[in-house]
Design a protein around this motif. Sequence first.
Motif, PDB file in Angstrom:
ATOM      1  N   VAL A  18     -24.168 -13.959  29.817  1.00 24.33           N
ATOM      2  CA  VAL A  18     -23.819 -12.588  30.189  1.00 24.33           C
ATOM      3  C   VAL A  18     -22.633 -12.095  29.367  1.00 24.33           C
ATOM      4  CG1 VAL A  18     -22.918 -11.134  32.049  1.00 24.33           C
ATOM      5  CG2 VAL A  18     -24.763 -12.761  32.521  1.00 24.33           C
ATOM      6  N   ALA A  19     -21.614 -12.945  29.222  1.00 27.71           N
ATOM      7  CA  ALA A  19     -20.423 -12.576  28.459  1.00 27.71           C
ATOM      8  C   ALA A  19     -20.767 -12.285  27.006  1.00 27.71           C
ATOM      9  CB  ALA A  19     -19.381 -13.688  28.543  1.00 27.71           C
ATOM     10  N   ALA A  20     -21.591 -13.146  26.403  1.00 27.64           N
ATOM     11  CA  ALA A  20     -21.971 -12.961  25.001  1.00 27.64           C
ATOM     12  C   ALA A  20     -22.749 -11.667  24.808  1.00 27.64           C
ATOM     13  CB  ALA A  20     -22.793 -14.152  24.520  1.00 27.64           C
ATOM     14  N   LEU A  21     -23.699 -11.398  25.703  1.00 25.97           N
ATOM     15  CA  LEU A  21     -24.501 -10.178  25.596  1.00 25.97           C
ATOM     16  C   LEU A  21     -23.628  -8.934  25.750  1.00 25.97           C
ATOM     17  CD1 LEU A  21     -27.330  -9.022  25.244  1.00 25.97           C
ATOM     18  CD2 LEU A  21     -27.611  -9.125  27.735  1.00 25.97           C
ATOM     19  N   CYS A  22     -22.653  -8.984  26.649  1.00 20.95           N
ATOM     20  CA  CYS A  22     -21.748  -7.848  26.849  1.00 20.95           C
ATOM     21  C   CYS A  22     -20.954  -7.555  25.588  1.00 20.95           C
ATOM     22  CB  CYS A  22     -20.798  -8.132  28.008  1.00 20.95           C
ATOM     23  SG  CYS A  22     -21.565  -7.992  29.634  1.00 20.95           S
ATOM     24  N   VAL A  23     -20.447  -8.596  24.927  1.00 24.50           N
ATOM     25  CA  VAL A  23     -19.680  -8.409  23.698  1.00 24.50           C
ATOM     26  C   VAL A  23     -20.564  -7.821  22.604  1.00 24.50           C
ATOM     27  CG1 VAL A  23     -18.404  -9.582  21.866  1.00 24.50           C
ATOM     28  CG2 VAL A  23     -18.021 -10.225  24.244  1.00 24.50           C
ATOM     29  N   VAL A  24     -21.786  -8.332  22.490  1.00 25.47           N
ATOM     30  CA  VAL A  24     -22.721  -7.829  21.477  1.00 25.47           C
ATOM     31  C   VAL A  24     -23.024  -6.351  21.709  1.00 25.47           C
ATOM     32  CG1 VAL A  24     -25.089  -7.985  20.612  1.00 25.47           C
ATOM     33  CG2 VAL A  24     -23.762 -10.072  20.991  1.00 25.47           C
ATOM     34  N   LEU A  25     -23.320  -5.975  22.946  1.00 23.62           N
ATOM     35  CA  LEU A  25     -23.635  -4.578  23.256  1.00 23.62           C
ATOM     36  C   LEU A  25     -22.422  -3.677  23.019  1.00 23.62           C
ATOM     37  CD1 LEU A  25     -25.815  -4.974  26.481  1.00 23.62           C
ATOM     38  CD2 LEU A  25     -26.570  -4.507  24.141  1.00 23.62           C
ATOM     39  N   PHE A  26     -21.231  -4.200  23.277  1.00 27.64           N
ATOM     40  CA  PHE A  26     -20.020  -3.434  22.983  1.00 27.64           C
ATOM     41  C   PHE A  26     -19.932  -3.121  21.496  1.00 27.64           C
ATOM     42  CE2 PHE A  26     -15.653  -3.878  21.326  1.00 27.64           C
ATOM     43  CZ  PHE A  26     -15.122  -2.689  21.806  1.00 27.64           C
ATOM     44  N   HIS A  27     -20.156  -4.116  20.663  1.00 24.62           N
ATOM     45  CA  HIS A  27     -20.076  -3.903  19.219  1.00 24.62           C
ATOM     46  C   HIS A  27     -21.191  -2.997  18.709  1.00 24.62           C
ATOM     47  CE1 HIS A  27     -17.570  -7.811  18.885  1.00 24.62           C
ATOM     48  NE2 HIS A  27     -16.787  -6.758  18.840  1.00 24.62           N
ATOM     49  N   PHE A  28     -22.373  -3.127  19.277  1.00 28.03           N
ATOM     50  CA  PHE A  28     -23.489  -2.270  18.869  1.00 28.03           C
ATOM     51  C   PHE A  28     -23.171  -0.803  19.128  1.00 28.03           C
ATOM     52  CE2 PHE A  28     -27.550  -5.091  18.781  1.00 28.03           C
ATOM     53  CZ  PHE A  28     -26.897  -5.976  17.939  1.00 28.03           C
ATOM     54  N   THR A  29     -22.718  -0.520  20.338  1.00 31.55           N
ATOM     55  CA  THR A  29     -22.555   0.883  20.745  1.00 31.55           C
ATOM     56  C   THR A  29     -21.246   1.501  20.263  1.00 31.55           C
ATOM     57  OG1 THR A  29     -21.618   0.188  22.880  1.00 31.55           O
ATOM     58  CG2 THR A  29     -23.998   0.599  22.788  1.00 31.55           C
ATOM     59  N   THR A  30     -20.351   0.688  19.710  1.00 29.46           N
ATOM     60  CA  THR A  30     -19.113   1.232  19.144  1.00 29.46           C
ATOM     61  C   THR A  30     -19.079   1.023  17.633  1.00 29.46           C
ATOM     62  OG1 THR A  30     -17.946  -0.861  19.575  1.00 29.46           O
ATOM     63  CG2 THR A  30     -17.806   0.856  21.273  1.00 29.46           C
ATOM     64  N   SER A  31     -20.261   0.889  17.042  1.00 30.66           N
ATOM     65  CA  SER A  31     -20.359   0.566  15.620  1.00 30.66           C
ATOM     66  C   SER A  31     -20.267   1.783  14.710  1.00 30.66           C
ATOM     67  CB  SER A  31     -21.696  -0.139  15.346  1.00 30.66           C
ATOM     68  OG  SER A  31     -22.781   0.699  15.718  1.00 30.66           O
ATOM     69  N   GLY A  32     -20.164   2.974  15.284  1.00 28.24           N
ATOM     70  CA  GLY A  32     -20.106   4.181  14.471  1.00 28.24           C
ATOM     71  C   GLY A  32     -21.408   4.944  14.441  1.00 28.24           C
ATOM     72  N   PHE A  33     -22.447   4.356  15.026  1.00 23.81           N
ATOM     73  CA  PHE A  33     -23.729   5.034  15.146  1.00 23.81           C
ATOM     74  C   PHE A  33     -23.820   5.671  16.532  1.00 23.81           C
ATOM     75  CE2 PHE A  33     -24.322   1.439  12.260  1.00 23.81           C
ATOM     76  CZ  PHE A  33     -24.724   2.110  11.115  1.00 23.81           C
ATOM     77  N   ASP A  34     -24.289   6.878  16.592  1.00 22.70           N
ATOM     78  CA  ASP A  34     -24.279   7.639  17.842  1.00 22.70           C
ATOM     79  C   ASP A  34     -25.385   7.167  18.778  1.00 22.70           C
ATOM     80  OD1 ASP A  34     -23.803   9.407  19.833  1.00 22.70           O
ATOM     81  OD2 ASP A  34     -24.570  11.176  18.774  1.00 22.70           O
ATOM     82  N   ALA A  35     -24.997   6.276  19.707  1.00 26.39           N
ATOM     83  CA  ALA A  35     -25.960   5.776  20.685  1.00 26.39           C
ATOM     84  C   ALA A  35     -25.999   6.652  21.932  1.00 26.39           C
ATOM     85  CB  ALA A  35     -25.607   4.341  21.066  1.00 26.39           C
ATOM     86  N   GLY A  36     -25.104   7.632  21.997  1.00 21.32           N
ATOM     87  CA  GLY A  36     -25.053   8.504  23.163  1.00 21.32           C
ATOM     88  C   GLY A  36     -24.096   8.029  24.226  1.00 21.32           C
ATOM     89  N   PHE A  37     -23.651   6.771  24.116  1.00 16.21           N
ATOM     90  CA  PHE A  37     -22.654   6.244  25.050  1.00 16.21           C
ATOM     91  C   PHE A  37     -22.005   5.021  24.419  1.00 16.21           C
ATOM     92  CE2 PHE A  37     -25.880   3.158  25.727  1.00 16.21           C
ATOM     93  CZ  PHE A  37     -25.276   2.054  26.328  1.00 16.21           C
ATOM     94  N   TYR A  38     -20.854   4.669  24.926  1.00 15.91           N
ATOM     95  CA  TYR A  38     -20.153   3.468  24.482  1.00 15.91           C
ATOM     96  C   TYR A  38     -20.135   2.456  25.622  1.00 15.91           C
ATOM     97  CZ  TYR A  38     -18.357   6.339  20.651  1.00 15.91           C
ATOM     98  OH  TYR A  38     -18.246   7.159  19.564  1.00 15.91           O
ATOM     99  N   PHE A  39     -20.636   1.263  25.351  1.00 17.07           N
ATOM    100  CA  PHE A  39     -20.595   0.206  26.360  1.00 17.07           C
ATOM    101  C   PHE A  39     -19.223  -0.450  26.300  1.00 17.07           C
ATOM    102  CE2 PHE A  39     -21.816  -4.070  28.062  1.00 17.07           C
ATOM    103  CZ  PHE A  39     -22.175  -3.626  29.328  1.00 17.07           C
ATOM    104  N   ILE A  40     -18.202   0.337  26.644  1.00 17.26           N
ATOM    105  CA  ILE A  40     -16.824  -0.103  26.521  1.00 17.26           C
ATOM    106  C   ILE A  40     -16.523  -1.293  27.415  1.00 17.26           C
ATOM    107  CG2 ILE A  40     -15.943   1.466  28.303  1.00 17.26           C
ATOM    108  CD1 ILE A  40     -14.222   0.654  24.953  1.00 17.26           C
ATOM    109  N   PHE A  41     -17.260  -1.409  28.531  1.00 16.68           N
ATOM    110  CA  PHE A  41     -17.021  -2.502  29.472  1.00 16.68           C
ATOM    111  C   PHE A  41     -17.318  -3.867  28.851  1.00 16.68           C
ATOM    112  CE2 PHE A  41     -18.335   0.816  32.841  1.00 16.68           C
ATOM    113  CZ  PHE A  41     -17.093   1.427  32.735  1.00 16.68           C
ATOM    114  N   GLY A  42     -18.205  -3.869  27.844  1.00 20.44           N
ATOM    115  CA  GLY A  42     -18.554  -5.130  27.197  1.00 20.44           C
ATOM    116  C   GLY A  42     -17.387  -5.784  26.490  1.00 20.44           C
ATOM    117  N   LEU A  43     -16.345  -4.999  26.229  1.00 18.45           N
ATOM    118  CA  LEU A  43     -15.135  -5.525  25.602  1.00 18.45           C
ATOM    119  C   LEU A  43     -14.549  -6.681  26.399  1.00 18.45           C
ATOM    120  CD1 LEU A  43     -12.751  -5.117  23.516  1.00 18.45           C
ATOM    121  CD2 LEU A  43     -11.768  -3.551  25.186  1.00 18.45           C
TER     122      LEU A  43
END
Length: 343
Positions: A18-43
């Motif tokens: 769960v921790a690893a997936l959260c970190v990955v999703l955080f990096h995906f959604t804050t990568s500079g590509f407009d996903a429509g939301f930031y999974f900031i909690f994954g940090l």
Amino acid sequence: MVIANQNRIFEIDAMRGVAALCVVLFHFTTSGFDAGFYFIFGLTGVELFFIISGFVIFLTLEKTKSWNGFVINRLSRLYPTYWFCVFFTFTLFFCTGEQHSIARLIANLTMFQSYFNYKDLDGPYWTMIVEMNFYILMLVLYLCNILKRIEIVCSILLVFISLYSTPFLSINYPHYHWLLFKYIPLLNYFPLFFLGILYYKIKTDKPTFYRYALVILCIIIQCTLFDDARRSVCGLTQLQYVCLLVFWNSFFVLYVNNSLHWLVNKLTLFLGDISYSLYLSHQYLSVCVLLPFFIRFLHINIWISFIITLGISLLISFLIVKYIERPSMNYIRNKYKQLSFKK
């Protein structure tokens, strides 16, 4: 206690996943590509990793018969996979035209690059020096034969850290605060490791009012370290951080009370199994190579690109575990056992 194959704990592995997936999703959604939301909690998946590490390292030390056995256990677990991922990422730099010195590469191979004033080659590497600080601390306590008093020792350290986290030190003695921040980064996350130790004691010994009081105290002190841990830099508010710490700790409270079985399934166990290699290898590969290729070059929908990139990252991580992590770890540990037997 539910133990998986090779003496692994199912719930702990599931939380790793769960921790690893959260970190990955955080990096995906804050990568500079407009996903429509930031999974900031994954940090804060890193916070969960640190709690797990406190639990697992104390468990390992309780079972180890010698200090060098502990050292071999940790080095064989961490370095071969880490070295491969460092070389892997360094190779990717040439694919994207980035230039980095050999000196920076060598410094990063040590895990102590910040001590040599070199930046991390990839984002996730910053946590390795924190982990190494903790391992060294625990090894010293083991050598001093005071692990039986671990709760007292760590409580004393909490007092010091609570002083470190106050504005008094950073405002009046900024240079000393900076030195502590740079050379003992464990200070900014120690309460999380102590939480893991406390949950281990609660699980294997007994739950007491004192231990749960220390759990609450650790969470409070970690919240006071919010600015020192640089969590606000990524847009996380302190209130969000508090809520997420409580959320992650609820996983462990459920676990020590035998109520986390629902988290264990094939997916979380798979993610937990590859979590270390996934954590180390995914960021530059995904954010700087795969996502730009799929989104900007092939013009594939961002969500489809995320799914494809995640699939490739998982596959690469699985291959690293299969062909690098497990063989090297088993080889080193078997060699150590053979040498120990001859002695």
